[in-house]
Write a protein that holds these residues in place. Structure first.
Motif, PDB file in Angstrom:
ATOM      1  N   TYR B  50       0.836  -1.215   0.000  1.00  0.00           N
ATOM      2  CA  TYR B  50       0.000   0.000   0.000  1.00  0.00           C
ATOM      3  C   TYR B  50       0.865   1.256   0.000  1.00  0.00           C
ATOM      4  CZ  TYR B  50      -4.579  -2.115   0.366  1.00  0.00           C
ATOM      5  OH  TYR B  50      -5.732  -2.768   0.082  1.00  0.00           O
ATOM      6  N   ALA B  57       0.784   7.170  -6.184  1.00  0.00           N
ATOM      7  CA  ALA B  57      -0.389   8.028  -6.377  1.00  0.00           C
ATOM      8  C   ALA B  57      -0.057   9.476  -6.039  1.00  0.00           C
ATOM      9  CB  ALA B  57      -1.542   7.528  -5.518  1.00  0.00           C
ATOM     10  N   GLU B  58       0.604   9.666  -4.913  1.00  0.00           N
ATOM     11  CA  GLU B  58       0.888  11.039  -4.481  1.00  0.00           C
ATOM     12  C   GLU B  58       1.823  11.765  -5.434  1.00  0.00           C
ATOM     13  OE1 GLU B  58       2.272  10.613  -0.531  1.00  0.00           O
ATOM     14  OE2 GLU B  58       0.295  10.068   0.258  1.00  0.00           O
ATOM     15  N   ASN B  59       2.616  11.005  -6.142  1.00  0.00           N
ATOM     16  CA  ASN B  59       3.555  11.628  -7.089  1.00  0.00           C
ATOM     17  C   ASN B  59       3.052  11.571  -8.524  1.00  0.00           C
ATOM     18  OD1 ASN B  59       6.052  12.385  -5.444  1.00  0.00           O
ATOM     19  ND2 ASN B  59       5.560  10.327  -4.727  1.00  0.00           N
ATOM     20  N   ASN B  60       1.776  11.246  -8.690  1.00  0.00           N
ATOM     21  CA  ASN B  60       1.163  11.204 -10.020  1.00  0.00           C
ATOM     22  C   ASN B  60       1.944  10.318 -10.994  1.00  0.00           C
ATOM     23  OD1 ASN B  60       0.609  14.579  -9.322  1.00  0.00           O
ATOM     24  ND2 ASN B  60      -1.031  13.082  -9.412  1.00  0.00           N
ATOM     25  N   TYR B 152      -7.618   4.115  -8.239  1.00  0.00           N
ATOM     26  CA  TYR B 152      -6.948   5.410  -8.401  1.00  0.00           C
ATOM     27  C   TYR B 152      -7.671   6.252  -9.449  1.00  0.00           C
ATOM     28  CZ  TYR B 152      -3.315   8.880  -9.280  1.00  0.00           C
ATOM     29  OH  TYR B 152      -2.637  10.045  -9.413  1.00  0.00           O
ATOM     30  N   VAL B 153      -8.118   7.422  -9.040  1.00  0.00           N
ATOM     31  CA  VAL B 153      -8.673   8.395  -9.988  1.00  0.00           C
ATOM     32  C   VAL B 153      -7.565   9.385 -10.318  1.00  0.00           C
ATOM     33  CG1 VAL B 153     -10.369  10.221 -10.350  1.00  0.00           C
ATOM     34  CG2 VAL B 153     -11.012   8.156  -9.092  1.00  0.00           C
ATOM     35  N   CYS B 154      -7.239   9.488 -11.582  1.00  0.00           N
ATOM     36  CA  CYS B 154      -6.131  10.356 -11.996  1.00  0.00           C
ATOM     37  C   CYS B 154      -6.512  11.814 -11.766  1.00  0.00           C
ATOM     38  CB  CYS B 154      -5.817  10.153 -13.472  1.00  0.00           C
ATOM     39  SG  CYS B 154      -5.319   8.481 -13.876  1.00  0.00           S
ATOM     40  N   THR B 155      -5.639  12.533 -11.106  1.00  0.00           N
ATOM     41  CA  THR B 155      -5.899  13.953 -10.878  1.00  0.00           C
ATOM     42  C   THR B 155      -4.815  14.841 -11.474  1.00  0.00           C
ATOM     43  OG1 THR B 155      -4.771  13.817  -8.764  1.00  0.00           O
ATOM     44  CG2 THR B 155      -7.154  13.551  -8.728  1.00  0.00           C
ATOM     45  N   ASP B 157      -1.707  16.105 -14.252  1.00  0.00           N
ATOM     46  CA  ASP B 157      -1.589  16.373 -15.686  1.00  0.00           C
ATOM     47  C   ASP B 157      -1.176  15.094 -16.408  1.00  0.00           C
ATOM     48  OD1 ASP B 157      -2.263  19.028 -15.597  1.00  0.00           O
ATOM     49  OD2 ASP B 157      -0.234  19.662 -15.060  1.00  0.00           O
TER      50      ASP B 157
END
Lengths: 792, 176
Positions: B50, B57-60, B152-155, B157
């Motif tokens: 996890y 996730a936090e770093n896209n 994960y929902v992409c947020t 760019d």
């Protein structure tokens, strides 16, 4: 006894052994339970955290979609167009309700997919839309409700979404988890720049994001965290107002060239950009500000637009004289003082997105000292107007506003402003190359002591704002009976205006106009027709006057696109644009080789006037007996007639008054008098009258086209022999034959004005002098007396 | 009588021994370590997994590494209403490289990534495979493996992937 004692020891020992074994078993069970808990707890913790984090991301994504679409749908079309199937189309880009609905649809699908994904743990997810107080964040009473809100266009602006996530993990025995999930971005722009050099401007902004939800209050409150990633992961833009070569703001915005962005810590940034922007002073508060618009985005795509100011303010100065001069029929100079109550002096003004103001289609003079910055990139629906009633700020209050869409088009070689309908309230109020929205509002001067009124145009910060709707006394009525249009009327308390044209040829209980476009004034209560106002006429048809008149169909604009339930609160206008002329006396006598007509008629709420702005272009040289600029019939209602002289043959404003007997006794039953000026009027002995005020251009055209033949005339009877009593402005009367040249272009306006011999806003006059009550309002419709826009 | 007494003594001795053993057993229950190696490793693996996914996730990372694929999958799904065929075999090497640099030595993983398409017309959410990232090949066995699900929902760019939803199925364990 001994044997019994020993048996007892064995029993005790057995019980002890059994007890110890049972205790050992219980400990074993406890141990297994403990083991179960310890093995599942990491899953619970991580799954809950993962689901909550993903919900927050989903909220952020939907807020990014809503705010990006709202700011600039096309620029962010890679995102926005993918959500067109959710309703987030270009058409709905400024509709936060649609954005919210799209977000809720997205979240529902997200909810379903996450329940499936974590199905092994028995995940159950729901969310509740609650209210969150933003007053600590925005410094004014605002809140998030219904999932998301945007509060933009002010120095402190923000975009926010909030919901309470609830979840269970039934397979792991974990229930009733609740988490406040909030995403937001707040932008604070300092109104005054930190410094301005000859080439650069430096401003400071503060940015905050998300924040801890304080549930200790109801509703919960939030205060954002300082956002430090603007340079690395977000972006910022600064817009400054464009100026023309004369240094006046054009209404457009330009993107500033940012030279440096420095992070000052705690979410504060210093931005230096080109060019130098001037510092303005708010004339009401005395506060200084630099007119700027700042737009930021964080790495999640959430956009906020802020403006350094929240209204435009100016004053309207009345320039009409309170003492008027005229000459009686004998040429004696007379003065006429207006009553202190001039409540009919109501100006219906238009302000274009290009910052020009108009009255009767003419651009108003603006005080060079007045610096009006542009409207921010704001949808039209956000805009409101406050106007004073007595010239002091104590009466500054919201008044009706109407949004219209105008365009400037080349028409027969000249640039002509024409309305193309009421505006779509969701479109941007920006200076356009082809179309410009106009904000229409009224400025009243109820007494002669009031010379100027404040006007404040301001905008709502709430992106959910609906267009302004106000009660109105004007109403459009369109009715078909038996396949025929029987009503194409605009109802006004003083008169019902029936538009006759190609689709509505038969005026009710009156004449068949055979496709000629005109409008008939009717009694709003009895529906009695007083006769038409004819836009233009040329030649005779046998013994009948005014053969060729504009022929076509009126386009009536009376409500907003997508807000059809909101009636035009200030004015309903009808536009005629035709290349044909027709004959009211003979069906089928339609020609396309005479003149083209463009006419704009306005029926205005709360006023006594109907402006008619007309453009005529002659396609061929034509000769004929009689050529009329405009005529208003009377249907026998009028007993008195008057007109003022233009000053070519008589003294300017020398006034002549006639009775019906004078008219009927004239040769051919047509009174023809020379040198027509600005005012023509006819009224009844009961003191009810109507006037036609011609602007200066019209008066000059009568002379330049008709020469000395230009005349005022009145016809005693209608073709059927009924009493008529019209007032007519003739380039030349029917008794004269002259020629109008090809290429002749006429641009003028005429204003119909309803007056009484006494009452509110009028002098108390004897019946024979009632025209003076039209005369005291005539200047307000003339170019030279148009109001001025000044610095308050 | 003496023989009977002897029998009783024997029974008493047996009972006494039984009691002692039972007490020892009871005490052992309390003194036994509560977390076995297995439990510790299981929870640690999950937490590690996890942490890896959250960190990405936090770093896209998903947008940056998988952006083109996500966009292409969405485009194809929008056009045809179907998932691109054969994509489950795509090797997501960039993703594998990122995960390998983050995870400790000796751990094996396989990360299967799916796009989640919200089919409004059909009222359903459709999973389409984007591919997989792994640091081991055929023939390597994984022991004490732990499966981890992540959505994960992409947020981040670029805009063309912002708002896209992903499902990540990570399996992490030890080489055996």
């Amino acid at each position: 006894m001994r044997r019994g004692a020993r048996r007892g020891q064995i029993v005790v020992a057995t019980v002890l052994v059994v007890g110890i074994v049972i205790m050992a078993l219980l400990v074993n069970v406890y141990q297994m339970h403990s083991l179960f808990l310890r093995t599942r707890s990491p899953v619970v913790r991580e799954v809950v955290a993962a689901a909550t984090a993903d919900f927050k991301r989903a909220l952020a994504a939907t807020l990014a979609l809503a705010t990006r679409a709202y700011f600039n749908y096309t620029e962010f079309s890679d995102l926005t167009e993918r959500f067109a199937s959710y309703g987030m189309s270009m058409h709905n880009r400024h509709n936060f309700t649609v954005a919210r609905r799209a977000a809720l649809t997205f979240l529902e699908y997200w909810r379903r997919s996450i329940v499936e994904a974590y199905g092994a743990y028995g995940l159950q997810v729901s969310y509740e839309l609650l209210q969150l107080d933003l007053s600590r964040e925005l410094g004014r009473a605002r809140s998030v409700r219904d999932l998301m809100k945007g509060y933009w266009y002010l120095p402190i602006s923000g975009s926010y979404a909030y919901a309470k996530l609830k979840l269970n993990l039934t397979a792991l025995g974990f229930y009733n988890w609740e988490s406040d999930v909030f995403v937001g971005l707040t932008l604070v722009v300092n109104r005054i720049p930190a410094s301005v050099t000859s080439t650069n401007t430096t401003i400071q902004i503060s940015v905050r994001f998300d924040g801890d939800v304080d549930t200790g209050t109801y509703p919960p409150t939030v205060r954002g965290y300082p956002y430090g990633n603007l340079i690395a992961r977000g972006w910022v833009r600064v817009y400054y107002p464009e100026k023309d070569s004369a240094g006046r703001y054009t209404g457009a915005w330009k993107l500033a060239r940012i030279r440096d962005v420095s992070y000052l810590g705690m979410g504060n940034y210093s931005i230096t950009f080109e060019p130098a922007v001037e510092i303005l002073t708010d004339p009401v508060t005395g506060q200084q500000y630099t007119p700027l618009m700042v737009v930021i985005s964080d790495e999640r795509g959430i956009v906020v637009e802020a403006s350094t100011y929240n209204y435009l303010v100016f004053a309207i100065e009345r320039r009409t004289p309170d003492t008027l001069i005229y000459y009686d029929s004998a040429g004696n100079r007379q003065t006429l003082s207006r009553p202190s109550d001039i409540s009919n002096e109501v100006y219906t003004l238009e302000m274009s997105a290009n910052l020009s103001l108009y009255w009767l289609g003419q651009k108003l003079a603006v005080d060079p000292q007045l610096k009006l910055p542009p409207f921010p990139y704001v949808p039209i629906k956000q805009v409101r107007v406050n106007v004073t009633l007595d010239g002091t700020l104590s009466t500054l209050a919201e008044r009706p506003i109407q949004y219209e869409n105008w365009t400037t088009v080349p028409w027969r070689g000249v640039q002509v402003d024409i309305p193309v309908g009421l505006a779509d309230p969701q479109m941007d109020l920006v200076k356009g190359d082809k179309y410009n929205a106009r904000l229409v509002f009224q400025v009243k001067f109820p007494t002669t002591s009031i010379k100027r009124q404040y006007v404040v145009l301001w905008w709502y910060d709430d992106l959910d704002a609906e267009p302004a709707a106000y009660p109105t006394q004007i109403q459009y009525i369109y009715r078909k009976e038996g396949g025929q249009v029987t009503w194409k009327d605009v109802r006004h308390p003083l008169y019902d205006v029936e538009f006759v044209d190609l689709e509505h040829q038969q005026s009710r209980g009156y004449y068949d106009y055979k496709g000629v476009a005109a409008f008939v004034l009717r009694d709003p209560i009895t529906d009695f027709a007083f006769g038409p106002f004819n836009l233009h006429a040329f030649g005779v048809y046998g013994n009948y006057l005014g053969r060729y008149r504009p022929y076509g169909t009126w386009q009536v604009y009376y409500n907003y696109m997508r807000y059809s339930w909101i009636q035009a609160p200030i004015r309903i206008f009808a536009v005629l644009n035709t290349t044909l002329v027709g004959n009211v006396y003979a069906a089928g006598d339609v020609r396309s080789d005479y003149y083209d007509t463009l006419a704009i008629v306005q029926v205005v709420n709360g006023t006594r006037y109907i402006p008619v702005i007309t453009y005529i272009y002659w396609k061929n040289t034509r000769s004929g007996e009689g050529y009329w600029l405009a005529t208003e019939m009377g249907r026998g209602y009028a007993d008195y007639f008057a007109y003022t002289a233009a000053g070519y043959q008589y003294k300017q404003n020398q006034t002549f008054v006639y009775t019906y007997d004078d008219v009927s006794g004239s040769p051919g039953g047509v009174l023809i008098r020379p040198d027509p000026g600005a005012l023509m009027a006819h009224w009844s002995s009961g003191g009810v009258g109507r006037a036609v005020v011609l602007n200066k251009a019209a008066v000059q055209l009568l002379r330049s086209v008709g020469g000395s033949s230009a005349s005022f005339s009145s016809t005693a009877t209608a073709p059927g022999g009924q009493r008529q009593g019209s007032i007519e402005a003739d380039f030349w009367p029917y008794t004269t034959s002259k020629t109008v040249q090809q290429g002749t272009l006429l641009r003028y306006w005429a204003v119909l004005f309803d007056f009484r011999s006494s009452g509110s806003g009028f002098l108390s006059l004897p019946a024979s002098s009632a025209w003076q009550n039209a005369y005291i309002y005539t200047p307000m419709f003339l170019e030279d007396y148009a109001p001025r826009v000044i610095k308050p | 009588m003496t023989a009977r007494r002897g029998q009783v003594r024997v029974v008493e001795a047996v009972l006494a021994v039984f009691m002692v053993v039972a007490v020892i057993l009871l005490l052992m229950q309390f003194t036994r370590p509560l977390r076995s190696v297995y439990i510790r490793e299981t929870s640690d693996l999950r937490r590690l997994g996890y942490n890896l996914l959250n960190s990405m996730a936090e770093n896209n990372v998903y947008e940056k590494v998988l952006g083109d694929l996500i966009y292409e999958a969405s485009r194809r799904f929008s056009a045809s209403g179907k998932c691109p065929e054969g994509w489950e075999g795509n090797r997501l090497d960039d993703l594998a490289f990122f995960a390998s640099t983050v995870l400790p030595q000796g751990l094996l993983f396989r990360m299967d990534v799916y796009t989640v398409h919200y089919d409004l017309a059909g009222g359903r959410a459709v999973l389409c495979p984007l591919g997989y990232a792994a640091n081991y090949g055929v023939g390597t066995n994984m022991t004490e493996a732990e499966p981890i699900i992540y959505t994960y929902v992409c947020t981040g760019d670029p805009d063309r992937v912002r708002g896209s939803a992903l499902l990540v199925h990570l399996t992490i364990g030890y080489s055996g």
